[in-house]
Design a protein around this motif. Structure first.
Motif, PDB file in Angstrom:
ATOM      1  N   LEU A  98     -20.404 -23.027  22.077  1.00  0.00           N
ATOM      2  CA  LEU A  98     -21.636 -22.695  22.805  1.00  0.00           C
ATOM      3  C   LEU A  98     -22.877 -23.064  21.999  1.00  0.00           C
ATOM      4  CD1 LEU A  98     -20.637 -19.264  24.380  1.00  0.00           C
ATOM      5  CD2 LEU A  98     -20.863 -21.485  25.526  1.00  0.00           C
ATOM      6  N   ILE A  99     -22.833 -22.864  20.685  1.00  0.00           N
ATOM      7  CA  ILE A  99     -23.969 -23.246  19.849  1.00  0.00           C
ATOM      8  C   ILE A  99     -24.137 -24.762  19.851  1.00  0.00           C
ATOM      9  CG2 ILE A  99     -24.795 -23.341  17.459  1.00  0.00           C
ATOM     10  CD1 ILE A  99     -23.672 -20.494  17.136  1.00  0.00           C
ATOM     11  N   GLY A 100     -23.038 -25.487  19.800  1.00  0.00           N
ATOM     12  CA  GLY A 100     -23.114 -26.950  19.897  1.00  0.00           C
ATOM     13  C   GLY A 100     -23.715 -27.394  21.221  1.00  0.00           C
ATOM     14  N   PHE A 101     -23.331 -26.717  22.296  1.00  0.00           N
ATOM     15  CA  PHE A 101     -23.911 -27.015  23.606  1.00  0.00           C
ATOM     16  C   PHE A 101     -25.408 -26.718  23.616  1.00  0.00           C
ATOM     17  CE2 PHE A 101     -24.929 -25.857  28.022  1.00  0.00           C
ATOM     18  CZ  PHE A 101     -24.606 -27.057  28.637  1.00  0.00           C
ATOM     19  N   ALA A 102     -25.810 -25.600  22.987  1.00  0.00           N
ATOM     20  CA  ALA A 102     -27.238 -25.266  22.904  1.00  0.00           C
ATOM     21  C   ALA A 102     -27.998 -26.330  22.120  1.00  0.00           C
ATOM     22  CB  ALA A 102     -27.418 -23.894  22.268  1.00  0.00           C
ATOM     23  N   GLN A 103     -27.384 -26.878  21.088  1.00  0.00           N
ATOM     24  CA  GLN A 103     -28.021 -27.943  20.321  1.00  0.00           C
ATOM     25  C   GLN A 103     -28.225 -29.187  21.179  1.00  0.00           C
ATOM     26  OE1 GLN A 103     -25.179 -28.004  17.038  1.00  0.00           O
ATOM     27  NE2 GLN A 103     -26.907 -27.717  15.648  1.00  0.00           N
TER      28      GLN A 103
ATOM     29  N   SER B 114     -39.487 -28.117  16.721  1.00  0.00           N
ATOM     30  CA  SER B 114     -40.447 -29.132  17.115  1.00  0.00           C
ATOM     31  C   SER B 114     -41.734 -28.413  17.486  1.00  0.00           C
ATOM     32  CB  SER B 114     -39.910 -29.937  18.297  1.00  0.00           C
ATOM     33  OG  SER B 114     -40.894 -30.815  18.767  1.00  0.00           O
ATOM     34  N   GLY B 115     -42.654 -28.328  16.537  1.00  0.00           N
ATOM     35  CA  GLY B 115     -43.903 -27.625  16.808  1.00  0.00           C
ATOM     36  C   GLY B 115     -43.669 -26.143  17.013  1.00  0.00           C
ATOM     37  N   LYS B 116     -44.154 -25.619  18.136  1.00  0.00           N
ATOM     38  CA  LYS B 116     -44.008 -24.199  18.440  1.00  0.00           C
ATOM     39  C   LYS B 116     -42.644 -23.867  19.029  1.00  0.00           C
ATOM     40  CE  LYS B 116     -48.179 -24.433  20.451  1.00  0.00           C
ATOM     41  NZ  LYS B 116     -49.144 -24.073  21.469  1.00  0.00           N
ATOM     42  N   GLU B 117     -41.917 -24.874  19.444  1.00  0.00           N
ATOM     43  CA  GLU B 117     -40.630 -24.641  20.101  1.00  0.00           C
ATOM     44  C   GLU B 117     -39.551 -24.380  19.059  1.00  0.00           C
ATOM     45  OE1 GLU B 117     -39.863 -28.078  22.387  1.00  0.00           O
ATOM     46  OE2 GLU B 117     -41.789 -27.998  23.377  1.00  0.00           O
ATOM     47  N   LYS B 118     -38.880 -23.249  19.176  1.00  0.00           N
ATOM     48  CA  LYS B 118     -37.809 -22.920  18.250  1.00  0.00           C
ATOM     49  C   LYS B 118     -36.646 -22.326  19.027  1.00  0.00           C
ATOM     50  CE  LYS B 118     -40.873 -21.825  14.452  1.00  0.00           C
ATOM     51  NZ  LYS B 118     -41.329 -20.814  13.510  1.00  0.00           N
ATOM     52  N   ASN B 119     -35.467 -22.727  18.670  1.00  0.00           N
ATOM     53  CA  ASN B 119     -34.265 -22.117  19.211  1.00  0.00           C
ATOM     54  C   ASN B 119     -33.718 -21.223  18.104  1.00  0.00           C
ATOM     55  OD1 ASN B 119     -31.708 -21.462  20.168  1.00  0.00           O
ATOM     56  ND2 ASN B 119     -31.587 -23.368  21.328  1.00  0.00           N
ATOM     57  N   HIS B 120     -33.957 -19.923  18.210  1.00  0.00           N
ATOM     58  CA  HIS B 120     -33.626 -18.995  17.131  1.00  0.00           C
ATOM     59  C   HIS B 120     -32.130 -18.893  16.878  1.00  0.00           C
ATOM     60  CE1 HIS B 120     -37.751 -17.830  16.622  1.00  0.00           C
ATOM     61  NE2 HIS B 120     -37.866 -17.686  17.944  1.00  0.00           N
ATOM     62  N   LEU B 121     -31.313 -19.055  17.908  1.00  0.00           N
ATOM     63  CA  LEU B 121     -29.866 -19.030  17.729  1.00  0.00           C
ATOM     64  C   LEU B 121     -29.418 -20.180  16.836  1.00  0.00           C
ATOM     65  CD1 LEU B 121     -27.111 -17.814  18.543  1.00  0.00           C
ATOM     66  CD2 LEU B 121     -27.119 -19.385  20.476  1.00  0.00           C
ATOM     67  N   ILE B 122     -29.937 -21.363  17.097  1.00  0.00           N
ATOM     68  CA  ILE B 122     -29.572 -22.530  16.291  1.00  0.00           C
ATOM     69  C   ILE B 122     -30.115 -22.388  14.876  1.00  0.00           C
ATOM     70  CG2 ILE B 122     -29.880 -25.019  16.043  1.00  0.00           C
ATOM     71  CD1 ILE B 122     -29.850 -25.183  19.102  1.00  0.00           C
ATOM     72  N   LEU B 123     -31.330 -21.885  14.732  1.00  0.00           N
ATOM     73  CA  LEU B 123     -31.896 -21.709  13.396  1.00  0.00           C
ATOM     74  C   LEU B 123     -31.078 -20.720  12.571  1.00  0.00           C
ATOM     75  CD1 LEU B 123     -35.719 -21.599  14.181  1.00  0.00           C
ATOM     76  CD2 LEU B 123     -34.462 -23.405  13.017  1.00  0.00           C
ATOM     77  N   ALA B 124     -30.672 -19.606  13.170  1.00  0.00           N
ATOM     78  CA  ALA B 124     -29.868 -18.614  12.459  1.00  0.00           C
ATOM     79  C   ALA B 124     -28.517 -19.194  12.063  1.00  0.00           C
ATOM     80  CB  ALA B 124     -29.679 -17.371  13.318  1.00  0.00           C
ATOM     81  N   TRP B 125     -27.934 -19.974  12.954  1.00  0.00           N
ATOM     82  CA  TRP B 125     -26.617 -20.550  12.686  1.00  0.00           C
ATOM     83  C   TRP B 125     -26.688 -21.603  11.586  1.00  0.00           C
ATOM     84  CZ3 TRP B 125     -24.925 -25.662  13.808  1.00  0.00           C
ATOM     85  CH2 TRP B 125     -23.561 -25.865  13.620  1.00  0.00           C
TER      86      TRP B 125
END
Length: 96
Positions: A74-79, A7-18
């Motif tokens: 944990l990735i699901g929780f991060a999402q 969302s714009g500048k906000e990125k969750n790199h763990l979720i993107l990699a997964w």
């Protein structure tokens, strides 16, 4: 994949990699599903004893899939956390 995890500048790199690395996504998906299959089988049998370990094959496989299940959870929780934060920001912006 069609999902939008940024969302714009906000990125969750763990979720993107997964989500956008097909081999990683496939391993996590398969490992998590196999975890539940093995958990079900473990209710009925330990499986054949693996020489040198004194542990059944199903239990050994289950223990091998446990870290994959934990990471996927944990990735699901991060999402969920990431989506909640984005939704809260969107609502705050809409109320202004």
């Amino acid at each position: 994949m069609g999902y939008k995890f940024t969302s714009g500048k906000e990125k969750n790199h763990l979720i993107l990699a997964w989500a956008y690395t097909e081999p990683i996504f496939s391993i996590w998906w398969f490992g998590s599903e196999l975890f539940f299959i093995l958990l079900y089988l473990l209710h009925f049998t330990e499986g054949s004893i693996v020489p040198g370990t004194n542990v059944g094959l199903i239990r050994l496989s289950f223990m091998a899939m446990l870290p994959i299940f934990v990471v996927r959870t944990l990735i699901g929780f991060a999402q969920i956390v990431s989506a909640t934060i984005r939704l809260a920001k969107f609502d705050a912006k809409a109320k202004q």
